[in-house]
Design a protein around this motif. Sequence first.
Motif, PDB file in Angstrom:
ATOM      1  N   GLY A 147      80.694  34.336  74.747  1.00 23.69           N
ATOM      2  CA  GLY A 147      81.723  34.644  75.729  1.00 23.69           C
ATOM      3  C   GLY A 147      81.946  33.520  76.716  1.00 23.69           C
ATOM      4  O   GLY A 147      81.218  32.532  76.759  1.00 23.69           O
ATOM      5  N   GLU A 151      77.451  35.310  78.673  1.00 19.88           N
ATOM      6  CA  GLU A 151      76.650  36.504  78.946  1.00 19.88           C
ATOM      7  C   GLU A 151      76.808  37.575  77.868  1.00 19.88           C
ATOM      8  O   GLU A 151      76.215  38.658  77.972  1.00 19.88           O
ATOM      9  N   ASP A 152      77.597  37.302  76.836  1.00 14.81           N
ATOM     10  CA  ASP A 152      77.886  38.323  75.826  1.00 14.81           C
ATOM     11  C   ASP A 152      77.113  38.064  74.537  1.00 14.81           C
ATOM     12  O   ASP A 152      76.695  36.943  74.257  1.00 14.81           O
ATOM     13  N   SER A 201      82.527  37.340  69.681  1.00  7.19           N
ATOM     14  CA  SER A 201      81.754  37.859  70.809  1.00  7.19           C
ATOM     15  C   SER A 201      82.631  38.817  71.604  1.00  7.19           C
ATOM     16  O   SER A 201      83.862  38.720  71.576  1.00  7.19           O
ATOM     17  N   HIS A 202      81.979  39.736  72.317  1.00 13.31           N
ATOM     18  CA  HIS A 202      82.719  40.698  73.129  1.00 13.31           C
ATOM     19  C   HIS A 202      81.777  41.264  74.176  1.00 13.31           C
ATOM     20  O   HIS A 202      80.596  41.522  73.893  1.00 13.31           O
ATOM     21  N   GLU A 203      82.307  41.484  75.368  1.00 15.30           N
ATOM     22  CA  GLU A 203      81.468  41.954  76.465  1.00 15.30           C
ATOM     23  C   GLU A 203      80.908  43.353  76.245  1.00 15.30           C
ATOM     24  O   GLU A 203      79.889  43.731  76.848  1.00 15.30           O
ATOM     25  N   ASP A 204      81.542  44.150  75.370  1.00 15.11           N
ATOM     26  CA  ASP A 204      81.092  45.520  75.150  1.00 15.11           C
ATOM     27  C   ASP A 204      80.146  45.669  73.958  1.00 15.11           C
ATOM     28  O   ASP A 204      79.702  46.781  73.657  1.00 15.11           O
TER      29      ASP A 204
END
Length: 276
Positions: A147, A151-152, A201-204
């Motif tokens: 990300g 942080e992802d 990538s994805h924050e969730d």
Amino acid sequence: MKSLISTYPLLYIFILLLMFSTSSCEDVVDVNLEQGEPRLVVDAEILWFSGTTGENQTIYLSRLTDYYNTEVTRVSGATVTIKNENNKIFYFTETETPGSYTCTNFDPEIGGNYTLNVIVDGEVYTATESLIASPEVTRIEQYEDGGFLGEDKEVRFYYNDPEEETNFYLADFQSDVLNFPEYDLSSDDFFNGNEMYQNFSHEDLEPGSEIDITFRAISEQFHDYMELILESAVANPFGTPPANIRGNLVNETNPENFAFGYFRLSQGIRFRYTIQ
């Protein structure tokens, strides 16, 4: 997991993306737009997945109508065939689902040339492409610093690019954390003959999240077409509208009544990764 790709042609996914990009506006403004003639949309991707014969293939036909109509208009009663370079014809028969045409005896051949023929309302649409080989996926790795902010969770899959030739690639990622599939285009401009990777990538994303990945090599022409599609999907909705993005389909009967979509063939690789 239900596949959005098999439910909507690429062009409808593109339109829905544009609608979502403008959904944050609070004021609704109705604009009287002149309704043009409905355009045929041909979603014709032939994918020969590793470990299969490639005999079962499906082509989807629909129509693009006016701007405010979000319903997909399926096209029934068409004649759909693909002919190989040895003049063998493969017939696609409409299923119980309107606008969906399947073939159960398709014969894929790497490097073979194929011509699509679609007859709708007495007009003939054609396109020709060759079936492109894709490199094998050599490994899959997960990282914790993906990300924009690092942080992802991120997933990368690696493959070896063939030497002394120009190659283009397309991967799509589907997951419950996404409203629509995410597409990743790449080429070997700076990596010819070396190991390459594509990533998502994805924050969730969290442990247990599943990602369905489809990877294939594509032609340079289809790469350029998809690049325009993706650029338009993230463009400023209040800027100058992009020109109609036309693929490789030609209306042999009435050239002015062109169709949207792109006929393409690839050796595909599909796999699922579960976040650790």
